[in-house]
Design a protein around this motif. Sequence first.
Motif, mmCIF file in Angstrom:
data_model
loop_
_atom_site.group_PDB
_atom_site.id
_atom_site.type_symbol
_atom_site.label_atom_id
_atom_site.label_comp_id
_atom_site.label_asym_id
_atom_site.label_seq_id
_atom_site.Cartn_x
_atom_site.Cartn_y
_atom_site.Cartn_z
ATOM 1 N N GLU A 146 0.806 -1.219 0.000
ATOM 2 C CA GLU A 146 0.000 0.000 0.000
ATOM 3 C C GLU A 146 0.847 1.281 0.000
ATOM 4 O OE1 GLU A 146 0.401 -1.542 4.236
ATOM 5 O OE2 GLU A 146 -0.093 -2.356 2.250
ATOM 6 N N GLY A 150 3.054 5.412 -3.763
ATOM 7 C CA GLY A 150 3.360 6.753 -3.270
ATOM 8 C C GLY A 150 4.846 6.987 -3.098
ATOM 9 N N ASP A 237 -4.964 15.031 -6.598
ATOM 10 C CA ASP A 237 -5.593 14.376 -5.445
ATOM 11 C C ASP A 237 -5.153 12.926 -5.330
ATOM 12 O OD1 ASP A 237 -6.903 16.700 -4.827
ATOM 13 O OD2 ASP A 237 -8.845 16.086 -5.640
ATOM 14 N N GLU A 238 -4.976 12.264 -6.451
ATOM 15 C CA GLU A 238 -4.526 10.875 -6.471
ATOM 16 C C GLU A 238 -3.095 10.787 -5.928
ATOM 17 O OE1 GLU A 238 -4.493 7.294 -9.828
ATOM 18 O OE2 GLU A 238 -4.502 9.394 -10.446
ATOM 19 N N ARG A 240 -1.645 13.005 -3.886
ATOM 20 C CA ARG A 240 -1.666 13.335 -2.458
ATOM 21 C C ARG A 240 -2.091 12.129 -1.629
ATOM 22 N NH1 ARG A 240 -5.391 17.345 -2.217
ATOM 23 N NH2 ARG A 240 -6.997 15.755 -1.978
ATOM 24 N N ASP A 241 -3.136 11.452 -2.042
ATOM 25 C CA ASP A 241 -3.615 10.292 -1.284
ATOM 26 C C ASP A 241 -2.540 9.212 -1.202
ATOM 27 O OD1 ASP A 241 -6.003 11.585 -0.994
ATOM 28 O OD2 ASP A 241 -7.071 10.440 -2.517
ATOM 29 N N ALA A 242 -1.819 8.990 -2.305
ATOM 30 C CA ALA A 242 -0.782 7.961 -2.325
ATOM 31 C C ALA A 242 0.377 8.330 -1.411
ATOM 32 C CB ALA A 242 -0.284 7.746 -3.751
ATOM 33 N N PHE A 244 0.317 10.334 1.246
ATOM 34 C CA PHE A 244 -0.076 10.328 2.659
ATOM 35 C C PHE A 244 -0.448 8.934 3.150
ATOM 36 C CE2 PHE A 244 -0.138 14.820 1.982
ATOM 37 C CZ PHE A 244 0.168 15.356 3.230
ATOM 38 N N ARG A 245 -0.517 7.969 2.252
ATOM 39 C CA ARG A 245 -0.759 6.588 2.666
ATOM 40 C C ARG A 245 0.507 5.946 3.248
ATOM 41 N NH1 ARG A 245 -2.733 4.688 -2.142
ATOM 42 N NH2 ARG A 245 -4.627 5.893 -1.767
ATOM 43 N N LYS A 250 3.713 12.909 9.604
ATOM 44 C CA LYS A 250 2.927 13.814 8.768
ATOM 45 C C LYS A 250 3.807 14.855 8.085
ATOM 46 C CE LYS A 250 -0.728 17.312 8.938
ATOM 47 N NZ LYS A 250 -1.649 18.077 9.798
ATOM 48 N N ASN A 253 5.532 13.516 4.972
ATOM 49 C CA ASN A 253 4.585 13.354 3.868
ATOM 50 C C ASN A 253 4.186 14.697 3.261
ATOM 51 O OD1 ASN A 253 4.490 10.555 3.851
ATOM 52 N ND2 ASN A 253 2.817 10.453 5.333
#
Length: 384
Positions: A146, A150, A237-238, A240-242, A244-245, A250, A253
């Motif tokens: 997962e 990212g 957005d894709e 950013r989500d990757a 922060f996964r 924090k 990231n």
Amino acid sequence: MNISAVIPLYNAEKYIKETLDSLMAQTFPLDEILVVDDCGKDNSAKVVEQYSAQHPIVRLIRQPKNQGGSAARNKGLKEARNNWVLMMDSDDTIHPDLLKLQIKKLKEYTRVNPGVVAIHPAYIQMDADGNIIEKSEYRGQQLPYEETFGSLLVRNYIITPSGLLLNRNAALKIGGYKTNFFVSEDAEFILRLSREGTFVYLDEPYVYFRRHPMSITSDLKKASQAGKAILDVYLIDEVRDAVFRRNYPKEKNVLDFITLLFQFNEFDKGFELLSEMESDEEYEVSKLFLMSLYYLETNLYNEAKSHIVRLLELNDTHGAALNNIGVLFALNGDKEKAKEYFNRALILYPGYMDATNNLKELRNSHPTYRYTKRELRKNLLRYS
């Protein structure tokens, strides 16, 4: 367990025999070696034909016309008779135990995780004559599935197809390598594949990655465009989500996401996030560097310089900051001071492309200086 190897071939007459020798020397024998001739202008194909006469597991496949490395790799993947395929470039070599250790890793992981799609090693660079370049190792890390996408967006640590052991079905499922993607097509393929399953990492520098004039010229043309070309495939957005996964603090990231925003040329969005960050001693150097990049991009040179000065007070071995402040001194007419900073950067990072260019530009009447727009890896690709 049977393994195929695939090698795209284009104007590699000088190196292809050495590449094939390293494959034939594997302590875990290969079942077949497919060399896909992409219609080069030298005698590469003839060398392979002669080699194949002595080693029947080597098979030359001829493309009808020159179509590029991606098409050649796809042809090899489709023709391979085994589900695990070792990818190679025609000028690199591998350690005799690479495949044996990769198979061992594969068996260990598939006992608990059947979703392995690739196994990649660490790398070490060599010059055109096959001499190992000192302090040139590239190492990666083992990541959970997962977090892989990212992490590769932020910093790709799979720097060559050579030595990459692929699950053929997974590679074909995603359509193989894109033949209409001409900048960092290898990295783009790796990103798509990382969403299909687990990447296993072998922490041994068992791929010898050759740097020679032809490969360097190609890489230099791609280097400045590569990051943005890949990122343009994905929505912000894709991305950013990757990012922060990933299981990092924090602050890290956020800083890594800002680095990617800058590659998207979204400097105002990145600066807004930087301005919202609280002070944190551990990440202050990276924050100052990104702030300086914003000011460089917006031509606020005094602000950029003040941030780099503060950064170097905290870390005087920061190569990118040394280069960038050298550029500012050069633009201000202080070439001796600029030369001092460029040389300091090169002592710390031999082969540093931007600093090397900038030293040469100091002698030109109409110089074109290069800022470095991201923090440097521990070891750099050698372009000289």
